[in-house]
Design a protein around this motif. Structure first.
Motif, PDB file in Angstrom:
ATOM      1  N   UNK A 147       0.835  -1.213   0.000  1.00 36.84           N
ATOM      2  CA  UNK A 147       0.000   0.000   0.000  1.00 36.84           C
ATOM      3  C   UNK A 147       0.866   1.257   0.000  1.00 36.84           C
ATOM      4  N   UNK A 148       1.858   1.304   0.893  1.00 35.61           N
ATOM      5  CA  UNK A 148       2.705   2.493   0.994  1.00 35.61           C
ATOM      6  C   UNK A 148       3.502   2.729  -0.284  1.00 35.61           C
ATOM      7  N   UNK A 149       4.016   1.668  -0.902  1.00 40.84           N
ATOM      8  CA  UNK A 149       4.841   1.831  -2.092  1.00 40.84           C
ATOM      9  C   UNK A 149       4.024   2.098  -3.354  1.00 40.84           C
ATOM     10  N   UNK A 150       2.818   1.560  -3.410  1.00 39.81           N
ATOM     11  CA  UNK A 150       2.082   1.642  -4.654  1.00 39.81           C
ATOM     12  C   UNK A 150       0.904   2.588  -4.680  1.00 39.81           C
ATOM     13  N   UNK A 151       0.253   2.791  -3.546  1.00 42.07           N
ATOM     14  CA  UNK A 151      -1.021   3.482  -3.589  1.00 42.07           C
ATOM     15  C   UNK A 151      -1.156   4.648  -2.631  1.00 42.07           C
ATOM     16  N   UNK A 152      -0.321   4.737  -1.628  1.00 42.19           N
ATOM     17  CA  UNK A 152      -0.508   5.724  -0.564  1.00 42.19           C
ATOM     18  C   UNK A 152      -0.283   7.144  -1.071  1.00 42.19           C
ATOM     19  N   UNK A 153      -1.114   8.024  -0.594  1.00 39.84           N
ATOM     20  CA  UNK A 153      -0.963   9.451  -0.818  1.00 39.84           C
ATOM     21  C   UNK A 153      -0.987  10.128   0.542  1.00 39.84           C
ATOM     22  N   UNK A 154      -0.583  11.353   0.568  1.00 35.36           N
ATOM     23  CA  UNK A 154      -0.622  12.105   1.814  1.00 35.36           C
ATOM     24  C   UNK A 154      -2.068  12.416   2.150  1.00 35.36           C
ATOM     25  N   UNK A 155      -2.536  11.837   3.268  1.00 38.67           N
ATOM     26  CA  UNK A 155      -3.918  12.023   3.707  1.00 38.67           C
ATOM     27  C   UNK A 155      -3.942  12.579   5.124  1.00 38.67           C
ATOM     28  N   UNK A 156      -5.048  13.214   5.495  1.00 40.82           N
ATOM     29  CA  UNK A 156      -5.205  13.630   6.895  1.00 40.82           C
ATOM     30  C   UNK A 156      -5.197  12.405   7.818  1.00 40.82           C
ATOM     31  N   UNK A 157      -4.928  12.648   9.078  1.00 40.90           N
ATOM     32  CA  UNK A 157      -4.757  11.569  10.047  1.00 40.90           C
ATOM     33  C   UNK A 157      -5.987  10.659  10.147  1.00 40.90           C
ATOM     34  N   UNK A 158      -7.159  11.231  10.216  1.00 42.02           N
ATOM     35  CA  UNK A 158      -8.371  10.419  10.364  1.00 42.02           C
ATOM     36  C   UNK A 158      -8.606   9.527   9.144  1.00 42.02           C
ATOM     37  N   UNK A 159      -8.394  10.075   7.968  1.00 44.78           N
ATOM     38  CA  UNK A 159      -8.562   9.272   6.754  1.00 44.78           C
ATOM     39  C   UNK A 159      -7.530   8.156   6.693  1.00 44.78           C
TER      40      UNK A 159
END
Length: 94
Positions: free
Chosen positions: A27-39
């Motif tokens: 997930x972190x390498x392929x799909x993660x974007x900078x999101x707010x903490x709750x999201x």
């Protein structure tokens, strides 16, 4: 080997933890974007729930192997992308 008390007692937990760690890496390498903490928290809670389903499927399907190969491919991709950007930046400066 599977009749050993420690193996049979913790095998499901080890499988689940392995799937969770590999899923987070993918997930972190392929799909993660900078999101707010709750999201981000909601995403990871859903990921943990989904890993329960993957753990059940992993008893018959090569889920761990597929996640491992995905992680390796994404790591190689990120390394090559970083090297390409570094090389492109050096070419522009010259």
């Amino acid at each position: 080997m599977l009749d050993h008390p420690l193996t049979s007692r913790y095998m499901g937990l080890y499988l689940y933890l392995t799937i969770v760690v590999l899923s987070i890496i993918v997930y972190k390498l392929g799909f993660a974007r900078k999101l707010p903490l709750l999201k981000s928290l909601i995403i990871y809670v859903l990921l943990l729930i989904g890993c329960v389903i993957l753990s059940v499927l992993a008893l018959q399907l090569p889920i761990v192997g597929a996640l491992f190969i995905s992680a390796v491919v994404l790591i190689v991709y990120k390394i090559r992308l970083k090297l390409f950007k570094k090389k492109s930046g050096a070419d522009k400066d010259a």
